[in-house]
Design a protein around this motif. Structure first.
Motif, PDB file in Angstrom:
ATOM      1  N   ARG A  53       0.848  -1.195   0.000  1.00  0.00           N
ATOM      2  CA  ARG A  53       0.000   0.000   0.000  1.00  0.00           C
ATOM      3  C   ARG A  53       0.882   1.243   0.000  1.00  0.00           C
ATOM      4  NH1 ARG A  53      -4.722  -1.250   4.506  1.00  0.00           N
ATOM      5  NH2 ARG A  53      -4.922  -3.486   4.067  1.00  0.00           N
ATOM      6  N   CYS A  55       0.772   5.107   1.107  1.00  0.00           N
ATOM      7  CA  CYS A  55      -0.043   5.957   1.981  1.00  0.00           C
ATOM      8  C   CYS A  55       0.826   7.039   2.626  1.00  0.00           C
ATOM      9  CB  CYS A  55      -0.694   5.108   3.067  1.00  0.00           C
ATOM     10  SG  CYS A  55       0.491   4.214   4.083  1.00  0.00           S
ATOM     11  N   PRO A  56       0.218   8.102   3.170  1.00  0.00           N
ATOM     12  CA  PRO A  56       0.988   9.118   3.887  1.00  0.00           C
ATOM     13  C   PRO A  56       1.687   8.515   5.099  1.00  0.00           C
ATOM     14  CG  PRO A  56      -1.220   9.919   3.386  1.00  0.00           C
ATOM     15  CD  PRO A  56      -1.212   8.459   3.059  1.00  0.00           C
ATOM     16  N   GLN A  59      -0.158   8.296   8.255  1.00  0.00           N
ATOM     17  CA  GLN A  59      -1.293   7.377   8.324  1.00  0.00           C
ATOM     18  C   GLN A  59      -0.856   5.942   7.993  1.00  0.00           C
ATOM     19  OE1 GLN A  59      -4.361   8.908   5.749  1.00  0.00           O
ATOM     20  NE2 GLN A  59      -4.151  10.985   6.540  1.00  0.00           N
ATOM     21  N   PRO A  61      -0.495   2.072   7.968  1.00  0.00           N
ATOM     22  CA  PRO A  61      -1.352   0.973   8.411  1.00  0.00           C
ATOM     23  C   PRO A  61      -0.770   0.299   9.645  1.00  0.00           C
ATOM     24  CG  PRO A  61      -0.925   0.838   6.054  1.00  0.00           C
ATOM     25  CD  PRO A  61      -0.003   1.874   6.594  1.00  0.00           C
ATOM     26  N   ARG A  67       8.820  -0.524   5.161  1.00  0.00           N
ATOM     27  CA  ARG A  67       8.379   0.756   4.612  1.00  0.00           C
ATOM     28  C   ARG A  67       9.481   1.386   3.759  1.00  0.00           C
ATOM     29  NH1 ARG A  67       6.735   0.115   9.868  1.00  0.00           N
ATOM     30  NH2 ARG A  67       8.571   1.109  10.761  1.00  0.00           N
ATOM     31  N   ARG A  76       5.407  10.063   1.703  1.00  0.00           N
ATOM     32  CA  ARG A  76       4.534   8.894   1.709  1.00  0.00           C
ATOM     33  C   ARG A  76       5.391   7.640   1.893  1.00  0.00           C
ATOM     34  NH1 ARG A  76       1.062   8.999  -3.614  1.00  0.00           N
ATOM     35  NH2 ARG A  76       3.067   9.690  -4.484  1.00  0.00           N
ATOM     36  N   CYS A  79       4.308   0.502   1.713  1.00  0.00           N
ATOM     37  CA  CYS A  79       4.374  -0.419   2.848  1.00  0.00           C
ATOM     38  C   CYS A  79       4.033  -1.846   2.443  1.00  0.00           C
ATOM     39  CB  CYS A  79       3.378   0.004   3.935  1.00  0.00           C
ATOM     40  SG  CYS A  79       3.532   1.709   4.473  1.00  0.00           S
ATOM     41  N   ASP A 218      -8.183  -0.976  -0.438  1.00  0.00           N
ATOM     42  CA  ASP A 218      -8.726   0.294   0.040  1.00  0.00           C
ATOM     43  C   ASP A 218      -9.976   0.722  -0.714  1.00  0.00           C
ATOM     44  OD1 ASP A 218      -6.652   0.602   1.917  1.00  0.00           O
ATOM     45  OD2 ASP A 218      -5.322   1.386   0.357  1.00  0.00           O
TER      46      ASP A 218
END
Length: 357
Positions: A53, A55-56, A59, A61, A67, A76, A79, A218
């Motif tokens: 994923r 993501c920022p 945020q 997961p 990462r 960002r 992950c 998502d």
């Protein structure tokens, strides 16, 4: 992340580019520095719940076990997310040994690998179990095997060698009949009359080439599209059994001659449970260890569960006792009350309380 048991990644670079290649059920990431330094390869297996994923960083997961950060502001993170931790990664660019050619990217080699090795003991097993053997079917998983067998109406517990030898005979007959088929004509025949090995290639291709990304975790709309694509796996009305590896196979019709003995399909169990005309099961005395029941008669569903527990084999001397059946004229609540009284009396006797009120 601190909870991951996978190896540390000894890679450091101010800027690098990530590229990826897949083979069967594995994915290889290459981290290539934009400046000096050597590239680093990682090979991933996803288990049941692994995914990537973007993501920022603010945020992340909950189960982001590895990462890769971007240089933008705010940054960002790409992950590797795996809630169940069945997924893994290892250092280096080598694919896991023992895996056969990929059903997607190496179709012809995959096909030849299966048909040339039909004497292997892997094909002594039911076809549904053989399809999960990554030595021959690298990339086929639980939902794919169900969809493939359903489309061809092949019983999941038919012997694998029986299914595949017939396919081999068909292929030889086709070659004798049309020895000069061009590639385009072969592809046309494959689309019109696909065999099992051809579906091992085309069915997963349907998923990855769909207009919507069917596995985007998502996007609930995309997952709904995936559920609509499924014809057999988890579909209401289909039957299911556990194979000898404990994996559930979904199917329609008869399971086949190698189905596990003494195991009814889940669909049939549900039908029997819901049948109002089914005879009332016999009620037996409970074991000494069973706790005292509540005074209020239970609902029918609870009563059914109590009877199942009472019918289990008992330990020690209690195993030799005969079942106590109810009189035909008694109603359901009366049966349960009498059984409950019998259990309380038995428990008291076991504790020396036969004379207590």
């Amino acid at each position: 992340s601190a909870v991951s048991k996978n190896p540390e990644v000894p890679f450091s670079s101010e800027a690098y580019r990530i590229s990826a290649a897949s083979r069967g059920k594995e994915l290889r990431l290459t981290l290539a520095p934009l400046g000096p330094g050597e590239p680093q390869d990682l090979v991933f297996r996803f288990g049941m719940s692994g995914s990537f994923r973007l993501c920022p960083v603010a945020q992340l997961p909950r189960h982001a076990h590895l990462r890769f950060l971007t240089r933008e502001s705010p940054p960002r993170a790409l992950c590797f997310v795996d809630a169940r931790r069945f997924g893994s990664w290892r250092l280096g660019d080598a694919w896991q040994p023992g895996r056969g050619p990929c059903v997607l990217s190496e179709y012809q080699a995959f096909r030849e690998n299966v048909l040339k090795n039909l004497e292997d003991k892997a094909f002594d097993k039911p076809i549904c179990e053989a399809l999960l053997n990554q030595k021959f079917f690298n990339g086929i998983g639980n939902y794919l095997r169900a969809e493939i067998l359903y489309r061809l109406k092949i019983p999941p517990f038919e012997k694998a060698r029986t299914v595949l030898e017939a396919l081999k005979d068909q292929e030889q007959a086709r070659r004798k009949k049309n020895p000069s088929l061009t590639l385009s004509k072969k592809l046309k025949l494959m689309r019109e009359n696909p065999d099992l090995l051809e579906l091992c290639h085309t069915v997963p291709m349907e998923v990855i080439s769909a207009e919507k990304k069917l596995f985007d975790p998502d996007n609930s709309d995309n997952y709904a599209a995936f559920k609509n694509w499924l014809q057999c796996y988890l579909v209401p009305g289909m039957s299911s059994l556990r194979d000898r590896n404990g994996r559930t196979i979904w199917f329609q019709g008869e399971p086949g001659p190698m189905a596990p003995k003494g195991q009814a399909s889940r669909k049939k169990r549900a039908q029997m449970k819901a049948d109002p005309k089914a005879p009332i099961p016999k009620v037996t005395t409970a074991s000494k260890r069973r706790p005292r029941a509540a005074a209020k008669p239970p609902e029918p569903a609870v009563a059914e569960e109590e009877e199942k527990v009472a019918d289990r084999p008992r330990k020690g001397r209690a195993r030799g006792k005969k079942k106590a059946t109810t009189a035909p004229a008694l109603s359901m609540p009366e049966v349960l009350v009498k059984a409950r009284r019998s259990r309380r009396t038995t428990a008291r006797r076991g504790r020396g309380e036969a004379g207590s009120p």
